[in-house]
Design a protein around this motif. Structure first.
Motif, PDB file in Angstrom:
ATOM      1  N   GLY A   1       0.883  -1.157  -0.114  1.00 50.53           N
ATOM      2  CA  GLY A   1       0.021   0.032   0.047  1.00 50.53           C
ATOM      3  C   GLY A   1       0.769   1.377   0.017  1.00 50.53           C
ATOM      4  N   ALA A   2       0.013   2.413  -0.166  1.00 46.62           N
ATOM      5  CA  ALA A   2       0.773   3.883   0.407  1.00 46.62           C
ATOM      6  C   ALA A   2       0.129   4.841   0.781  1.00 46.62           C
ATOM      7  CB  ALA A   2       0.974   4.082  -1.269  1.00 46.62           C
ATOM      8  N   SER A   3       0.555   5.907   1.239  1.00 41.74           N
ATOM      9  CA  SER A   3      -0.154   7.042   1.567  1.00 41.74           C
ATOM     10  C   SER A   3      -0.662   8.098   0.455  1.00 41.74           C
ATOM     11  CB  SER A   3       0.609   7.770   2.848  1.00 41.74           C
ATOM     12  OG  SER A   3       0.616   6.756   3.846  1.00 41.74           O
ATOM     13  N   SER A   4      -1.700   8.970   0.724  1.00 39.99           N
ATOM     14  CA  SER A   4      -1.707   9.881  -0.526  1.00 39.99           C
ATOM     15  C   SER A   4      -0.828  11.178  -0.260  1.00 39.99           C
ATOM     16  CB  SER A   4      -3.179  10.284  -0.335  1.00 39.99           C
ATOM     17  OG  SER A   4      -3.762  10.609   0.878  1.00 39.99           O
ATOM     18  N   ASP A   5      -0.554  11.723  -1.347  1.00 35.78           N
ATOM     19  CA  ASP A   5       0.435  12.935  -1.000  1.00 35.78           C
ATOM     20  C   ASP A   5      -0.505  13.997  -0.863  1.00 35.78           C
ATOM     21  OD1 ASP A   5      -0.589  13.613  -3.645  1.00 35.78           O
ATOM     22  OD2 ASP A   5       1.355  13.153  -4.722  1.00 35.78           O
ATOM     23  N   GLU A   6       0.315  15.219  -0.982  1.00 38.14           N
ATOM     24  CA  GLU A   6      -0.397  16.688  -0.738  1.00 38.14           C
ATOM     25  C   GLU A   6      -1.878  16.740  -1.689  1.00 38.14           C
ATOM     26  OE1 GLU A   6       2.696  19.383  -1.003  1.00 38.14           O
ATOM     27  OE2 GLU A   6       3.387  18.896   1.125  1.00 38.14           O
TER      28      GLU A   6
END
Length: 709
Positions: free
Chosen positions: A47-52
């Protein structure tokens, strides 16, 4: 040597060549991109985290259909099935969660023309992430317009009113003791944990006819509904620990939690103005049950029990100290049910109970108090037409009060009384158009102990002045029984009463920028007065008091100007005088600062999944009385100032978020003085030594690890 390395390189290349790319964006319902959302394949660590900008991307090697999950604090988890046989591009929309704190709404003693949340000020988790609040609902409310800073008290003091003038309701039912027991020179805090509630309504005046027995304001806490999934939590803190478990069933859920607090280790590390002989130690047990029998029906049951113990000595001048001990146990429970009888008529009913057994020893004087309050309430809501909604209801509040006082000079004194306060109300919300609405109402009450009745008319209105602005106004009469400290001595008293006049205007959006201004004027009549210097043995108790309060409140919140920054500014001015208690004349009370200012900011640092928060509070000088002076309340303290900082680092254990939290209050170590207390004896010239009332500690440090499973 080359063969193993080559095999590894080939394996890595083959893995990369066979991977599927998953990318997309995640937004809120209003279209704003969300930063820091956790997106992952269920059951894996991929998975990943959303950016700005709300974008995310990651790769997986497994093919076939997979379940993609998006999780973010304060929002409902999202899940969907994707086909990983080829690259995937997806857009995700998250909705605010109904199982965590919902928006905190301030009303101007009125309502919004088309959507109550137009006046929303605080959003999910704001109470937890406000640096100066330390997870206390009441402390977070003190950063909003109309409330006094009052760091030495801890209770809500609203628009010139004393603490007893504000009442707290849970799911519409009275919580008679919303604070831990208050003792001299030690600030108290709210009893209830913010995570129990999905909505908080803070009304600073001109409130609905449904509620009575509050001269200044009401705080309405709405608990969460049926939990949708099992969960568990463990909190490890510098001051104690807490554990909770939630079991979700088909149409019901059960939650249980337990916490233990011990301030002893903290006071061993940090110097205190107070000499603690027994630092605060407390145990809390809480349980909730939710059952949804139909699409419209919902049963809620809530119970909490607490035990606490503390003892300390505070300076009393002349190298002496005042010894105070406090042991107590308390409980609160409510059960309520709501349902609809057809499409246009709904009802809600319930019963709440508050029990407190508190023992206090002050300088050898023993005071044992048993206080039981029960409230039963029933309310109906009828949609008479598209433009008219009628609400009516009845309530009965029963009080059983017992107190035993033992002093070295007098034999035991037993004080007790029982009372039923019956109430009924009717209120109608009439929308003449989408631009103009009014809300007339009336409330009647009868107190059996005093044998007095009251009739309180109220009126509120709102006018939409543009697409994103509205003007509001409210007027109303408010009645309240005298405090139990006076009724236990004299039941031949009258209702204290106040009249509110409020006007306000607001513009903007809670999602971007919001500006709010309110002015108010309140008059008080029949406030309780007494004579003497000992509040535990007042003389000549009567309703000869009066007062007035006028002011203006400003609020500005900006979530748009600077990316990832959310901040709000609050300024309140109050001009008030009252003759009450044992005041010889009408003056500004000693808990009032004419000017109060708060600045709260929160900045999200995406790269490290951390939110940094800062809060600054300023309050102007307060009055105090010097018995050596010929004028009453002519002393002035210095100004109050507090800068608090916190950090919240968010990480995930599986699909559940956890938080590592740290905060420090009064970072600059300001020597705040809230007033002065005269020593017990005057010198030969009749002068008293004045002992400053200070904060317990210059700085308060807190670290907590909040784990979710």
């Amino acid at each position: 040597m080359k063969t193993p390395i080559l095999i590894v390189l080939i394996f890595c290349f083959s893995s990369l060549a066979g991977q599927t790319k998953i990318e997309g964006e995640v937004k809120a319902k209003n279209g704003e991109p969300l930063t820091g959302v956790n997106i992952y394949i269920e059951g894996t660590y991929n998975g990943a985290s959303s950016d700005e900008d709300g974008h995310f991307h990651f790769s997986i090697s497994d093919k076939g259909k997979k379940k993609l999950v998006a999780s973010f604090i304060g929002y409902q988890s999202w899940s969907g099935t994707i086909d990983a046989s080829a690259d995937v591009e997806i857009s995700i929309v998250l909705h605010e969660s109904v199982n965590t704190l919902d928006a905190v709404t301030i009303t101007a003693g009125t309502f919004a023309v088309d959507d109550q949340k137009r006046a929303a000020i605080l959003e999910p988790l704001d109470i937890y992430t406000t640096a100066s609040a330390n997870g206390d609902i009441m402390a977070a409310m003190r950063t909003l317009p109309g409330a006094q800073a009052a760091a030495d008290d801890g209770r809500l003091l609203v628009r010139g009113g004393d603490a007893y003038e504000s009442k707290t309701y849970i799911d519409g039912l009275l919580a008679a003791k919303p604070y831990y027991s208050k003792t001299p020179d030690v600030a108290t805090r709210g009893r209830f944990t913010p995570s129990l509630f999905e909505g908080v309504l803070f009304n600073t005046g001109g409130y609905s006819a449904e509620y009575g027995q509050a001269l200044s304001s009401v705080l309405i806490l709405n608990s969460s509904d049926v939990a949708v999934k099992n969960s568990a939590g463990l909190s490890l803190m510098t001051i104690g620990a807490e554990a909770n478990l939630t079991k979700a069933m088909k149409n019901s859920s059960l939650m249980a939690s337990a916490s233990y607090i011990n301030m002893g280790p903290f006071h061993k590390l940090v110097n205190s103005y107070i000499d603690w002989t027994k630092p605060v130690e407390a145990i809390n047990l809480t349980s909730t049950y939710r059952y949804k029998p139909s699409s419209t029906g919902l049963l809620k049951a809530f119970a909490t029990y607490e035990w606490g113990d503390m003892a300390y000595r505070i300076p009393n001048g002349n190298n002496e100290a005042l010894t105070i001990e406090n042991k107590g146990k308390s409980g609160y429970a409510n059960v309520n049910y709501r349902d609809c009888m057809g499409e246009k008529s709904c009802f809600r009913t319930g019963l709440s109970g508050t029990y407190e057994n508190n023992g206090v020893v002050i300088a050898g004087n023993h005071i044992e108090t048993l206080d039981l309050t029960l409230e039963a309430r029933y309310a109906m809501v009828h949609e008479l037409s598209e433009k008219i909604v009628l609400t009516w209801g009845v309530s009965d509040t029963y009080t059983n009060y017992q107190q035993a006082i033992k002093t070295p000079e007098f034999p035991e004194i037993d004080l007790h009384f029982t009372d039923h306060t019956l109430g009924t109300f009717a209120e109608s919300e009439i929308k003449f158009s989408k631009y103009f609405a009014v809300r007339p109402g009336i409330r009647a009450e009868y107190a059996s102990l005093m044998k007095r009745a009251s009739l309180a008319p109220r009126l509120a209105m709102a006018v939409k002045t543009s697409k994103s602005s509205q003007f509001s106004a409210a007027w109303g009469r408010y009645y309240q029984n005298p405090e139990t400290d006076y009724l236990k001595f004299n039941s031949d008293l009258y209702f204290e009463n106040a009249t509110h006049y409020i006007t306000g205007w607001q513009a903007g959006s809670v999602q971007t920028r919001l500006f709010r201004i309110e002015s108010y004027y309140k008059t008080y009549d029949k406030l309780v007065t007494w004579e003497g210097i000992n509040e535990y043995f007042p003389m000549n108790i009567s309703n000869s008091g009066f007062g007035q309060s006028a002011g203006i409140d400003l609020f500005w919140r900006d979530r748009k100007s600077i990316k990832n920054l959310d901040y709000w500014l609050t300024y309140s001015f109050v001009d008030t005088e009252r003759k009450y208690r044992n005041y010889p004349e009408a003056v500004t009370p000693d808990f009032i600062s004419n000017h109060n200012f708060s600045a709260v900011s929160k900045y999200w640092i995406h790269k490290i999944s951390t939110q940094a928060g800062a809060s600054y509070t300023f309050a102007s000088a307060r009055r105090y009385d010097d018995p050596s002076s010929t004028q009453f309340m002519d002393g002035r303290t210095g100004c109050y100032g507090d800068l608090s900082l916190n950090l919240s680092h968010i990480f995930f254990l599986g699909d559940q978020y956890s938080v590592l939290y740290a905060s420090v209050n009064n970072v600059l170590g300001r020597e705040n003085v809230f007033g002065y207390r005269p020593s017990g004896n005057a010198d030969a010239q009749g002068n008293y030594t004045l002992v400053p009332v200070k904060q317990d500690t210059k700085r308060f440090f807190f670290i907590g690890l909040f784990l979710s499973f």
